[in-house]
Design an enzyme around this catalytic site. Structure first.
Site, PDB file in Angstrom:
ATOM      1  N   ASN A  14       0.874  -1.336   0.018  1.00 32.95           N
ATOM      2  CA  ASN A  14       0.028  -0.019  -0.151  1.00 32.95           C
ATOM      3  C   ASN A  14       0.820   1.007  -0.035  1.00 32.95           C
ATOM      4  OD1 ASN A  14      -1.676   2.091   0.437  1.00 32.95           O
ATOM      5  ND2 ASN A  14      -2.720   1.101   2.166  1.00 32.95           N
TER       6      ASN A  14
ATOM      7  N   LYS B 203       3.029   0.988   3.065  1.00 34.37           N
ATOM      8  CA  LYS B 203       2.750   0.043   4.225  1.00 34.37           C
ATOM      9  C   LYS B 203       2.777  -1.404   3.628  1.00 34.37           C
ATOM     10  CE  LYS B 203      -0.247   3.378   6.302  1.00 34.37           C
ATOM     11  NZ  LYS B 203      -1.810   3.672   6.652  1.00 34.37           N
TER      12      LYS B 203
ATOM     13  N   ARG C 167      -2.924  -1.949  -3.372  1.00 34.03           N
ATOM     14  CA  ARG C 167      -3.359  -1.232  -3.413  1.00 34.03           C
ATOM     15  C   ARG C 167      -3.099  -0.238  -4.619  1.00 34.03           C
ATOM     16  NH1 ARG C 167      -3.224   4.458  -0.756  1.00 34.03           N
ATOM     17  NH2 ARG C 167      -5.050   5.438  -1.309  1.00 34.03           N
TER      18      ARG C 167
ATOM     19  N   HIS D 107     -10.354   6.209  -1.160  1.00 34.56           N
ATOM     20  CA  HIS D 107     -10.754   5.265   0.108  1.00 34.56           C
ATOM     21  C   HIS D 107     -11.385   4.380   0.039  1.00 34.56           C
ATOM     22  CE1 HIS D 107      -9.038   9.091   2.392  1.00 34.56           C
ATOM     23  NE2 HIS D 107      -8.241   8.113   2.144  1.00 34.56           N
TER      24      HIS D 107
ATOM     25  N   HIS E 183     -13.664   8.355   6.614  1.00 34.58           N
ATOM     26  CA  HIS E 183     -12.335   7.985   6.894  1.00 34.58           C
ATOM     27  C   HIS E 183     -11.361   8.988   6.938  1.00 34.58           C
ATOM     28  CE1 HIS E 183      -8.890   5.199   5.748  1.00 34.58           C
ATOM     29  NE2 HIS E 183      -8.481   6.485   5.564  1.00 34.58           N
TER      30      HIS E 183
ATOM     31  N   GLY F 254      -4.854  11.264   5.099  1.00 38.58           N
ATOM     32  CA  GLY F 254      -5.798  11.629   4.141  1.00 38.58           C
ATOM     33  C   GLY F 254      -7.247  11.417   4.609  1.00 38.58           C
TER      34      GLY F 254
ATOM     35  N   ARG G 201      -3.061  18.637   2.716  1.00 36.61           N
ATOM     36  CA  ARG G 201      -3.891  18.808   1.656  1.00 36.61           C
ATOM     37  C   ARG G 201      -5.200  19.779   1.822  1.00 36.61           C
ATOM     38  NH1 ARG G 201      -5.134  12.588  -0.023  1.00 36.61           N
ATOM     39  NH2 ARG G 201      -3.089  11.901  -0.808  1.00 36.61           N
TER      40      ARG G 201
ATOM     41  N   ASP H 293      -0.387  16.991  12.040  1.00 37.85           N
ATOM     42  CA  ASP H 293      -0.709  16.084  13.341  1.00 37.85           C
ATOM     43  C   ASP H 293      -1.758  16.317  14.125  1.00 37.85           C
ATOM     44  OD1 ASP H 293      -0.764  13.630  15.267  1.00 37.85           O
ATOM     45  OD2 ASP H 293       0.927  12.921  14.448  1.00 37.85           O
TER      46      ASP H 293
ATOM     47  N   GLY I  93      -7.042   6.612  11.227  1.00 40.27           N
ATOM     48  CA  GLY I  93      -6.186   6.965  12.342  1.00 40.27           C
ATOM     49  C   GLY I  93      -6.754   7.962  13.362  1.00 40.27           C
TER      50      GLY I  93
ATOM     51  N   GLY J  76     -10.201   9.158  12.973  1.00 36.14           N
ATOM     52  CA  GLY J  76     -11.454   8.611  13.549  1.00 36.14           C
ATOM     53  C   GLY J  76     -11.587   7.576  14.398  1.00 36.14           C
TER      54      GLY J  76
ATOM     55  N   GLU K 161      -7.562  -1.837   5.336  1.00 36.01           N
ATOM     56  CA  GLU K 161      -7.712  -2.019   3.760  1.00 36.01           C
ATOM     57  C   GLU K 161      -6.918  -3.462   3.269  1.00 36.01           C
ATOM     58  OE1 GLU K 161      -7.443   2.622   2.556  1.00 36.01           O
ATOM     59  OE2 GLU K 161      -5.853   1.612   3.700  1.00 36.01           O
TER      60      GLU K 161
END
Length: 405
Positions: free
Chosen positions: A24, A31, A100, A188, A216, A220, A249, A291, A338, A340, A387
């Site tokens: 991914n 990942k 992915r 996503h 999500h 991102g 973003r 962050d 992460g 949520g 995922e």
């Protein structure tokens, strides 16, 4: 035990010692996981971070390995990973590799085995997602060079949104562009696929077939409106840069900024792309960090950090309201990703003032990260995403179908 013939003279034995590798790739990360082919269980999970920098890290199940690959790109990271897998498991145990792939364009509407035709198509699609697709193509090629007879499968993030209605899919620009496949694709999708499956397992098929908003929220971040188990709207668009503000973003912007910044700052298209993808969002508004954890820790004494958090929550809350209008109401709201999954205060602030929709949180259950955190008519749930599980399931499905044929 089953045997899968690849058509290239190789075979994959779906026994206990055969593994599936999942990859991914993000814009500066990779990942990965090594899973059992027969049962799908995870054996190892890890991540390369800060790819392209002088401080590349390689972590496996919480263990930090020496950064022997300074300034490595995605291709070099894959080569390093395959060396590591060879030492730990033996490359001969890899039965398949699942990728992915962020963008499938209009053509790819489900997971498929990678072949030469797909590689040509992905190269033609590279401009659709220049932050991701070129690196993903390099990773596939690195695997092909090292393991030419191992089955590789592409799992497309856009496939979940393949049935978007025209009113959601179309962009309000000249028709000639939509006829050239410039449209809303949404992303996503692997996460949303998993979340719907988990929602069905937890709450039953009636929940999946109801009016669902999936959020999500990670580096991102996006939301999707789902009705009858299908995506009917989503925040991301032609690229993953659209929608709500994210870590770096900008999300949706006034397109007039392009001309303004070109005249005022001399900013060209590449500079604008770099700004909206890497210098904006939480980082741009706060001026200090992308962050959420850092910003929450500073917000009491840092007005810019507080504004970044407030904007993030406001735009999510506003989108939930908009999707309620698109769906004709909401039955279930799911937080994942992460942020949520791990930030109760973000969930609380998002849900503020949404009581008119039937959304109300239980303070203690939310603070403790319970699966069901609501007291109102709308079920508000926290579901950790996975995922990788979707990729493994897709790979196993393709392998099993080849066995049956």
């Amino acid at each position: 035990m089953s045997i899968v013939k690849s058509g290239l003279g190789d075979s994959v034995i779906m026994g206990a010692d055969v593994r599936i590798l999942t990859l991914n790739g993000g814009s500066s990360s990779l990942k990965f996981a090594v899973c059992e082919a027969a049962a799908g269980g995870r054996l190892t999970v890890g991540k390369f971070d800060r790819l392209g920098s002088s401080a590349v890290t390689f972590g496996v199940e919480g263990e930090q390995h020496p950064a022997e690959i300074a300034r490595a790109d995605h291709k070099q990271a894959v080569e390093h990973l395959l060396d590591w897998i060879d030492q730990r498991y033996g490359l001969g145990t890899l039965g398949a590799i699942g990728h992915r792939i962020v963008h499938g364009g209009p053509r790819y509407r489900q997971s498929e085995r990678i072949d030469a035709s797909m590689m040509d198509a992905l190269r033609r699609l590279a401009d659709f997602a220049p932050e991701h697709l070129p690196a993903e193509i390099e990773m596939i090629e690195a695997c092909q060079q090292r393991l030419p007879n191992v089955v590789q499968v592409a799992c497309f993030d856009t496939a979940f949104h393949r049935d978007l209605p025209a009113v959601s899919r179309l962009l309000a620009i000249p028709r000639k562009f939509s006829e050239a496949d410039v449209q809303r694709y949404g992303f996503h999708g692997l996460s949303y696929t998993y979340l719907l499956k988990e929602l069905g397992r937890i709450a039953g098929p009636q929940a999946v077939n109801g009016r669902v908003v999936l959020a999500h929220l990670g580096n991102g971040a996006s939301l999707a409106a789902v009705k009858g188990g299908k995506s009917v709207d989503t925040t991301m668009g032609f690229t993953p840069a659209a929608g709500i503000p994210m870590s770096t973003r900008a999300g949706d912007l006034d397109p007039g900024l392009v001309l303004y910044l070109a005249k005022r700052e001399g900013m060209d298209a590449e500079g604008f792309d770099r700004m909206v993808n890497h210098q904006s969002g939480l980082l741009g508004v706060s001026g200090t960090s992308s962050d959420v954890r850092d910003l929450l820790a500073r917000e009491a004494d840092d007005s810019h950090a507080a504004e970044a958090i407030a904007l993030f929550c406001y735009r999510i809350r506003k989108t939930v309201g908009a999707f309620a209008a698109a769906l004709g109401g909401i039955d279930t709201l799911v937080f994942s990703g992460g942020i949520g999954e791990n930030a109760p205060v973000i969930r609380e602030r998002v849900c503020e003032d949404l009581g008119f929709l039937g959304i109300a949180l239980d303070e203690n259950r939310n603070a403790n990260g319970a699966g069901l955190i609501s007291t109102g008519a709308v079920a508000v749930r926290v579901i950790p995403t996975n995922e990788e599980a979707v990729v493994v399931e897709a790979v196993r499905h393709i392998l099993n179908n080849r066995t049956e044929s």
